[in-house]
Design a protein around this motif. Sequence first.
Motif, mmCIF file in Angstrom:
data_model
loop_
_atom_site.group_PDB
_atom_site.id
_atom_site.type_symbol
_atom_site.label_atom_id
_atom_site.label_comp_id
_atom_site.label_asym_id
_atom_site.label_seq_id
_atom_site.Cartn_x
_atom_site.Cartn_y
_atom_site.Cartn_z
ATOM 1 N N PRO A 89 0.840 -1.214 0.000
ATOM 2 C CA PRO A 89 0.000 0.000 0.000
ATOM 3 C C PRO A 89 0.875 1.264 0.000
ATOM 4 O O PRO A 89 1.976 1.275 0.540
ATOM 5 C CB PRO A 89 -0.829 -0.139 1.277
ATOM 6 N N LEU A 90 0.349 2.303 -0.646
ATOM 7 C CA LEU A 90 1.047 3.581 -0.697
ATOM 8 C C LEU A 90 0.741 4.354 0.595
ATOM 9 O O LEU A 90 -0.398 4.587 0.944
ATOM 10 C CB LEU A 90 0.571 4.401 -1.906
ATOM 11 N N GLY A 91 1.804 4.723 1.289
ATOM 12 C CA GLY A 91 1.636 5.453 2.550
ATOM 13 C C GLY A 91 2.050 6.915 2.410
ATOM 14 O O GLY A 91 3.107 7.227 1.869
ATOM 15 N N ILE A 92 1.222 7.824 2.880
ATOM 16 C CA ILE A 92 1.504 9.269 2.873
ATOM 17 C C ILE A 92 1.349 9.783 4.313
ATOM 18 O O ILE A 92 0.338 9.513 4.959
ATOM 19 C CB ILE A 92 0.549 10.036 1.943
ATOM 20 N N GLN A 93 2.352 10.466 4.789
ATOM 21 C CA GLN A 93 2.316 10.991 6.152
ATOM 22 C C GLN A 93 2.567 12.504 6.131
ATOM 23 O O GLN A 93 3.503 12.986 5.492
ATOM 24 C CB GLN A 93 3.368 10.309 7.028
ATOM 25 N N GLY A 94 1.678 13.247 6.801
ATOM 26 C CA GLY A 94 1.846 14.694 6.869
ATOM 27 C C GLY A 94 2.952 15.086 7.829
ATOM 28 O O GLY A 94 3.442 14.275 8.623
ATOM 29 N N ARG A 95 3.326 16.304 7.781
ATOM 30 C CA ARG A 95 4.400 16.795 8.634
ATOM 31 C C ARG A 95 3.821 17.275 9.964
ATOM 32 O O ARG A 95 2.696 17.751 10.055
ATOM 33 C CB ARG A 95 5.150 17.931 7.953
ATOM 34 N N ASP A 96 4.638 17.104 11.004
ATOM 35 C CA ASP A 96 4.164 17.522 12.327
ATOM 36 C C ASP A 96 4.358 19.017 12.585
ATOM 37 O O ASP A 96 3.805 19.581 13.516
ATOM 38 C CB ASP A 96 4.850 16.708 13.422
ATOM 39 N N THR A 97 5.184 19.678 11.773
ATOM 40 C CA THR A 97 5.398 21.119 11.944
ATOM 41 C C THR A 97 4.969 21.873 10.692
ATOM 42 O O THR A 97 5.234 21.426 9.576
ATOM 43 C CB THR A 97 6.877 21.431 12.247
ATOM 44 N N LYS A 98 4.314 22.984 10.920
ATOM 45 C CA LYS A 98 3.927 23.885 9.839
ATOM 46 C C LYS A 98 4.333 25.299 10.242
ATOM 47 O O LYS A 98 4.034 25.744 11.351
ATOM 48 C CB LYS A 98 2.417 23.824 9.588
#
Length: 429
Positions: A89-98
């Motif tokens: 499966p393709l995994g995408i993870q957002g960033r914890d800092t913006k």
Amino acid sequence: MKNIYILFILSLCAPSAFSQQSMMLEKYRSMAVEYSHDLKAAEKNLSASIELEKAARADLKPKLSGDANFQYTGNPLELNLNLPGMDKPLGIQGRDTKYGASLTLMQPIYTGGRLLENIRMAQHQHSLATHQKEQLLSDVCFQTDIQYWNTVARQEIVRIVTDYRNSIASLTETIRERVEVSLVNPQDLLMAEVRLNDAEFQLLQVQKEFETGVMAFNSLIGLPLEKSTPMDTIVPPVNLADSAQLTLAHDRPEIKMAHDQIRMAESSLKLNDSKYKPQLYIGVDGSYSSPGYDLRADLDPNYAVYAKVSVSLFEWGKRRNEKRASNQKIGIAKDNLNQIQDKVNLEIQSARLSLSQTMGQVQLSQQSLEKAHENERQAMERYNEGEISIVEVIEAQTYRQNAEINHVQAKVSAQGQYSALIKALNLYK
């Protein structure tokens, strides 16, 4: 020809040029205007209204604003996708800092007339502040005139009472000499000495009133309270020819302020109505932030161009209610204008009538004073000849003193009514 020219100039000038206005009073009037704390506050209020008008005009121009942000997320967004043809499966993870920064440039295009009406409202407030200062200036000048002539009158009364005391003292000394040679009854000396004590008491009282009057006047013009302020020695009578020239009335600041209140109420109506009209803005938003596009960790620039339109659709009758309330406030402001106009007209006519009556009182008091002097002179002659008692002589001196005081009071009342007429006609400048 020269006199005609002078009268013409006086009719065009402020009342300070009229002949019965003391040069010292002119000087003190200027000092009072310069020292007045109310006028200083009015000047600051006027300056503030100018700045508010400039601020209202600035709303017509584009607005540039900046923004910076930082955000840390403990559990950032994760996404797993099962796509055809892929073993895992393709995994995408957002960033914890913006974090990042942005600039926004926005220009109002149409606001239902709100911005222009804000400018008009600021102009009306500026006009109101100007007329408030004008009213305060007139009040300060009038107060200075009244305080000055009252103080001069008190000084003149001190001189009158002093002369009266000296007359009683001289009479008492004459009676004492006659008592010593047994020419008159010793009871006459007792009566004269009692009257002399009364005169001394009266002199102390009028001196106190004069000194407190000087202190009050010094406080008004900004001088030390204990300072001996030069002023006229007598209250001059009002010149009939000069008072007759006071016929041209300028618009009173109270009337001008009432007109300003009407215009402000009308602007308030338009401002309330503008909230329910379409609002159109355009803007540009530029940013430099992380994560950038494609979820990259580095800072990336970006921009957005937008147009925003908003319009009120349904407010449960709020617009109609506010409009009715604003119309009622306009009506109140107009009623206030009519009331002020009636009051000003009454004040002008009352001042003219009062001045005419007080000038008549001055003439009557002058005639009474002349008769009182003659009565005193004849009483002294008859007393020296032994025809009347000392009581009649003392009464004649008392009548003369009262006539002098009444004459001074009539003159200062006429000066006060003359100043009241100047104020009513708004001729103080």
